[in-house]
Every structure is written in C-alpha cells, then in structure tokens.
Design an enzyme around this catalytic site. Sequence first.
Site, PDB file in Angstrom:
ATOM      1  N   HIS A  91       0.944  -1.122  -0.018  1.00  0.00           N
ATOM      2  CA  HIS A  91      -0.069  -0.019  -0.019  1.00  0.00           C
ATOM      3  C   HIS A  91       0.956   1.396  -0.078  1.00  0.00           C
ATOM      4  O   HIS A  91       0.567   2.378   0.555  1.00  0.00           O
ATOM      5  CB  HIS A  91      -1.061   0.111   1.194  1.00  0.00           C
ATOM      6  CG  HIS A  91      -2.160  -0.851   1.016  1.00  0.00           C
ATOM      7  ND1 HIS A  91      -2.663  -1.443  -0.211  1.00  0.00           N
ATOM      8  CD2 HIS A  91      -2.825  -1.353   2.116  1.00  0.00           C
ATOM      9  CE1 HIS A  91      -3.610  -2.135  -0.005  1.00  0.00           C
ATOM     10  NE2 HIS A  91      -3.817  -2.586   1.288  1.00  0.00           N
ATOM     11  N   HIS A 160      -9.862   2.222   0.538  1.00  0.00           N
ATOM     12  CA  HIS A 160      -9.850   0.960   1.558  1.00  0.00           C
ATOM     13  C   HIS A 160     -10.852   1.144   2.369  1.00  0.00           C
ATOM     14  O   HIS A 160     -10.655   0.919   3.610  1.00  0.00           O
ATOM     15  CB  HIS A 160      -8.434   1.002   2.128  1.00  0.00           C
ATOM     16  CG  HIS A 160      -7.902  -0.463   2.662  1.00  0.00           C
ATOM     17  ND1 HIS A 160      -8.638  -1.158   3.452  1.00  0.00           N
ATOM     18  CD2 HIS A 160      -6.906  -1.085   2.353  1.00  0.00           C
ATOM     19  CE1 HIS A 160      -8.028  -2.281   3.549  1.00  0.00           C
ATOM     20  NE2 HIS A 160      -6.937  -2.281   2.832  1.00  0.00           N
ATOM     21  N   GLU A 289     -11.817  -3.928  -2.641  1.00  0.00           N
ATOM     22  CA  GLU A 289     -10.515  -2.858  -3.117  1.00  0.00           C
ATOM     23  C   GLU A 289     -10.135  -3.096  -4.684  1.00  0.00           C
ATOM     24  O   GLU A 289      -9.401  -3.838  -5.028  1.00  0.00           O
ATOM     25  CB  GLU A 289      -9.133  -3.013  -2.399  1.00  0.00           C
ATOM     26  CG  GLU A 289      -9.413  -3.244  -0.776  1.00  0.00           C
ATOM     27  CD  GLU A 289      -8.177  -3.628  -0.151  1.00  0.00           C
ATOM     28  OE1 GLU A 289      -6.929  -3.206  -0.729  1.00  0.00           O
ATOM     29  OE2 GLU A 289      -8.381  -4.553   0.646  1.00  0.00           O
TER      30      GLU A 289
END
Length: 324
Positions: A91, A160, A289
């Site tokens: 991420h 997210h 996601e």
Amino acid sequence: MSRKPQIFRLESEGISAEISDFGAAVTRLRVGEGTLRDVALGFDDVNEYIESGSYCGATIGRVANRIGGARFSLGGREYKLPANDGDNCNHGGTEGFDRKFFTADCRGDIIELTYKSADGEMGFPGNLTLTVRYKISPRRLDITYTAVCDKDTLWAPTCHLYFNLDGAEKGNCLGNMLKINAQKYTPLKQGMIPSGEVAPVAGTPFDFTSFHALGERIGEKCAQLELAGGYDHNFCLSGEHAATAYGTESGIKLDLYTDLPGMQVYTGNFLRGNSRFGALAPRSGFALEPQFFPNAVNTKNFVVPVLKAGEQKSHYISYIFGSI
C-alpha cells in the site's frame, strides 16, 4: 499529530459521507431510507486510525497492495522500496498516501483533494500530482482518481473502505452476502504474493459468481484461506460491474463499479484498534478494493500499472446503494 485533520461532509438523498483531508479518506459513510445507517468502519481519533494500521477508508498509493521483495525495475533501473509487510512493500510503503495531508477544495456535492508526491518519495520515481474527486448524488458516491507525473512511474490507486452492510456497529461482517463478477482469481504463495497463476474460481471457496455469505466457506480446509487467515485475494474482474453485496438484516445493497481490472476481497482478518463503534475485532468489516493485480510489476502476464511521463490517467470507483 500536531495538525488536526479537516472533515468535509457531502450529503444527498439517502446518503451522507464524511471525507478527511488526511489520507483523502472516507471517515464515515451512512446510507438508507429515512434514518441513515453507518455501513463503513471509521475512527473519530486520527491517532487511533494510525495506530490501527487498518488503512480504514483511505486513498492508497502510489501502488495499492503488495510489491514483492519491496523492489521493481522500470526503464532499465531498479527501485528499492520500504519493506512494511514482511519482505514486501504494501500500500505504498511506511508513509503512503494514507498518511498524507491533501489540499481540499469542497464545492457543494463535490470535493477534490490534491497531493503532490515528490520524486523518490517511498522510493518511487517522479514528481506525481494526484487528485481524488468525490461526488455525491442520491444513494451514490463516485470517486475519480487522476494523476500525472514528470517521469515514468508506477501508479495504482484504490479506496480502502471497510463495509458491514448490516451496520458498522455490529462487530461481525460474515453474514453479509457477496457476489463478484469474476470467473478467475490469483492464488497466493508464501508472503501473500500472487504465484503468477490465474486460476478458475469454480469448485473453490472463491466462487462468488452467485451470492454467498462471507462466512459461509471461510473456515473450510483450504490452503489459500489458511495462508491468508481468510479472504485476502485478488479477483480478476470480468466487467465494470465488479460486485454486489447486501446485508441480510438491514436489506441494504451495494453495487460497486470500476474500470480497474482486479479487486481485492479482504475480510478484515487482522483488524484491530478503537473505532467509533468500539474495539475492532477481526472480521468486523470487509474491504472491496478495486486495483491492478498485486505485484504486477514483477509478474509475467500481469498488466503493469505504468504512468508515462507527462501522461494524465484517471480511474474510477462508484458505490451505488439500494435495498434488496
């Protein structure tokens, strides 16, 4: 944190969203007819959010999901990234976009948040400018990500959000029903990195081509589920209508649309922290996601999310709410 995040509220018929300039995050999402219901996990205290490590509601970047070995090659040059997930970069690294303040411009039913990521930030090349645009309309929240960079770079955004469509205060999302527009998924190897295989979902607990409760098969004896501690896998989408989910108690339905090629389904297997709804336990919420496939830059036959120098690209995610 010395600076206090600003929260902006967008409202329309049957929906209310609160957006923070920290992480360009959706910090609260409420939907319904008459009395609105919280359907997404969220934190009132930004320090609790950071401590949780949950990425809850945040904009992710520069690259969503994992990059194996925390390194990649682009244009004949190797780039090393922070390893914040075992040996991998996840991420965007230790200080991804989820930990950055954006410049906000709120105009009625739209808020645009802009962040300028410097060349070399978290190891990624190029000065990248990202704009995240949230637009609200009756029972609908649309997100558009737009980026431009002065060097060839990687860019693969996502949102997210964690959902519990029966109510974010419920503490367990496993009764939520899910259907995914995907005939295939990407199995994992040790380290939570795709093996490179694209496998059919048919005959496996990953077959969500018809509705199944998230908890229906999550405890089955299955090497992939055991490896991830539940669902934490990328699905290969067959179209822009990526998924439909609904709460069996609330009757609230979510349809998710995107132009991104994959979608990570994560059942919050390691959730923790003190949210506005109390202590978060594993599987308090599930994340959908939309994304490029994990570790695409290091995997043959996966589409690599390259943003060319001077090129402007956009991607979108749309959440449309209704009732069953």
